[in-house]
Design an enzyme around this catalytic site. Structure first.
Site, PDB file in Angstrom:
ATOM      1  N   HIS A   1     100.573 -77.089 -18.605  1.00 29.33           N
ATOM      2  CA  HIS A   1     100.082 -77.477 -17.175  1.00 29.33           C
ATOM      3  C   HIS A   1     101.610 -78.148 -16.722  1.00 29.33           C
ATOM      4  CE1 HIS A   1      99.117 -81.691 -18.705  1.00 29.33           C
ATOM      5  NE2 HIS A   1      99.920 -81.761 -17.904  1.00 29.33           N
TER       6      HIS A   1
ATOM      7  N   GLU B   1      95.836 -77.396 -14.733  1.00 28.89           N
ATOM      8  CA  GLU B   1      95.475 -77.259 -16.189  1.00 28.89           C
ATOM      9  C   GLU B   1      95.240 -75.822 -16.282  1.00 28.89           C
ATOM     10  OE1 GLU B   1      95.540 -79.508 -18.277  1.00 28.89           O
ATOM     11  OE2 GLU B   1      94.702 -81.164 -17.971  1.00 28.89           O
TER      12      GLU B   1
ATOM     13  N   ASP C   1     101.177 -85.576  -8.225  1.00 32.80           N
ATOM     14  CA  ASP C   1      99.729 -85.633  -8.521  1.00 32.80           C
ATOM     15  C   ASP C   1      99.398 -87.232  -8.710  1.00 32.80           C
ATOM     16  OD1 ASP C   1     101.361 -86.192 -10.750  1.00 32.80           O
ATOM     17  OD2 ASP C   1     100.318 -84.582 -11.987  1.00 32.80           O
TER      18      ASP C   1
ATOM     19  N   ASP D   1      99.805 -78.080 -22.802  1.00 33.03           N
ATOM     20  CA  ASP D   1      98.961 -76.901 -22.729  1.00 33.03           C
ATOM     21  C   ASP D   1      99.595 -76.010 -21.622  1.00 33.03           C
ATOM     22  OD1 ASP D   1      98.318 -78.536 -20.675  1.00 33.03           O
ATOM     23  OD2 ASP D   1      96.268 -78.539 -20.991  1.00 33.03           O
TER      24      ASP D   1
HETATM   25  N1  LIG Z   1     100.471 -84.951 -14.623  1.00 35.24           N
HETATM   26  C1  LIG Z   1     101.667 -85.081 -15.678  1.00 35.24           C
HETATM   27  C2  LIG Z   1     102.682 -84.126 -15.591  1.00 35.24           C
HETATM   28  O1  LIG Z   1     103.345 -84.311 -14.395  1.00 35.24           O
HETATM   29  C3  LIG Z   1     103.561 -84.060 -16.692  1.00 35.24           C
HETATM   30  O2  LIG Z   1     104.707 -83.212 -16.433  1.00 35.24           O
HETATM   31  C4  LIG Z   1     102.984 -83.827 -17.926  1.00 35.24           C
HETATM   32  C5  LIG Z   1     104.041 -84.250 -19.180  1.00 35.24           C
HETATM   33  O3  LIG Z   1     104.133 -85.256 -19.419  1.00 35.24           O
HETATM   34  P1  LIG Z   1     105.126 -85.847 -20.452  1.00 35.24           P
HETATM   35  O4  LIG Z   1     106.393 -85.815 -19.930  1.00 35.24           O
HETATM   36  O5  LIG Z   1     104.800 -87.300 -20.605  1.00 35.24           O
HETATM   37  O6  LIG Z   1     105.002 -85.264 -21.704  1.00 35.24           O
HETATM   38  O7  LIG Z   1     101.618 -84.505 -18.124  1.00 35.24           O
HETATM   39  C6  LIG Z   1     101.148 -85.361 -17.116  1.00 35.24           C
HETATM   40  O8  LIG Z   1      99.973 -85.334 -17.405  1.00 35.24           O
END
Ligand SMILES: N[C@@H]1[C@@H](O)[C@H](O)[C@@H](COP(=O)(O)O)O[C@@H]1O
Length: 260
Positions: A137, A142, A66, A135
């Protein structure tokens, strides 16, 4: 879906082992790279193996999950730059070997379609690293995302923008409102999915992912339909799993020949 509950450094080693095994068997493998804090220890371990054990990425390619829309090219939180810093620049991935959705394209819809084509033309992703949002995702799909979605523009939830504000001077106003993200069906097309989560903040999302009903309200639950998913979680992230004892016993008694 295999669930492994282990301390963070061990889960990073297990993920790195899977990537190393793939690259040694198939040097031209296609990797799927995730941003966020969850995979950072895996990237550290891969960089170490590159430096010390001769693990090479020279013939591999990689696709990102992404990208934020509209962050300037040089912005340190642009996912393209994050992936460059955290992994690409630390190993011998060839110039141009890492691709990501173009969040600065004039035509974002066309950029999404081009990204889907690029993944297909590369033969699909062999191993996709994933984190999970609080959440539920994955990538930036989302709650409410279509389980059949492909790469597209999404609006970030308030929760995700607040979660990610820590990367933007703790100022939610600086977090972009939109992103381009691989869809859930795009992610489901990868041949092996390796999801990492650490800490109690992820416990509910991990519980839903592994044990909840499949629902667009918890997008990661779509992974229950994938034939090859490895979920690597520490005690905190596993703290709401109803069958935690079973997952622990299963992993402890796992025969070596079974692989990951
Ligand atoms: N777009 C990314 C995801 O790819 C990631 O897995 C998630 C968790 O992030 P983190 O690993 O910092 O908790 O949120 C972000 O917003």
């Amino acid at each position: 879906m295999e669930v492994v509950i282990a301390p963070g450094p061990e889960t990073a080693r297990i993920a790195a082992d899977a990537i190393e095994k793939l690259l040694r068997a198939r040097p031209q493998a296609v990797l799927g790279l995730a941003t966020g804090s969850s995979p950072l220890a895996v990237y550290d371990e891969l960089a170490r193996r590159h430096d010390e054990d001769g693990l090479s990425f020279a013939h591999a390619r990689a696709f990102m999950l992404d990208e934020y829309v509209g962050l300037p090219a040089e912005h340190p939180e642009r996912y393209r730059n994050v992936i460059e810093k955290e992994i690409a620049s630390r190993v011998d991935l060839a110039p141009g070997a890492v691709q990501g959705p173009d969040g600065l394209a004039d035509d974002l819809v066309a950029a999404c379609a081009a990204y889907e084509r690029a993944i297909l033309d590369a033969g699909g992703v062999d191993l996709q690293i994933l984190g999970i949002g609080t959440d539920g995702h994955i990538a930036f799909n989302e709650p409410g995302s279509s389980l059949a979605s492909r790469t597209r523009i999404k609006t970030l939830t308030r929760q995700t923008r607040e979660d990610n504000a820590r990367f933007f001077d703790d100022d939610v106003a600086q977090v972009p409102t939109h992103c381009l993200t691989q869809g859930l069906a795009t992610i489901m097309s990868a041949r092996h999915l390796v999801l990492l989560a650490q800490g109690r903040g992820k416990a509910e999302a991990v519980h839903q992912l592994v044990e909840g009903p499949v629902s667009a309200m918890w997008p990661a639950t779509v992974l229950q339909h994938h034939p090859h998913v490895t979920v690597l979680v520490d005690d905190g992230a596993a703290s709401r799993l109803q069958l935690a004892d079973y997952y622990r016993e299963t992993y402890a008694a796992k025969p070596g020949w079974q692989g990951l």
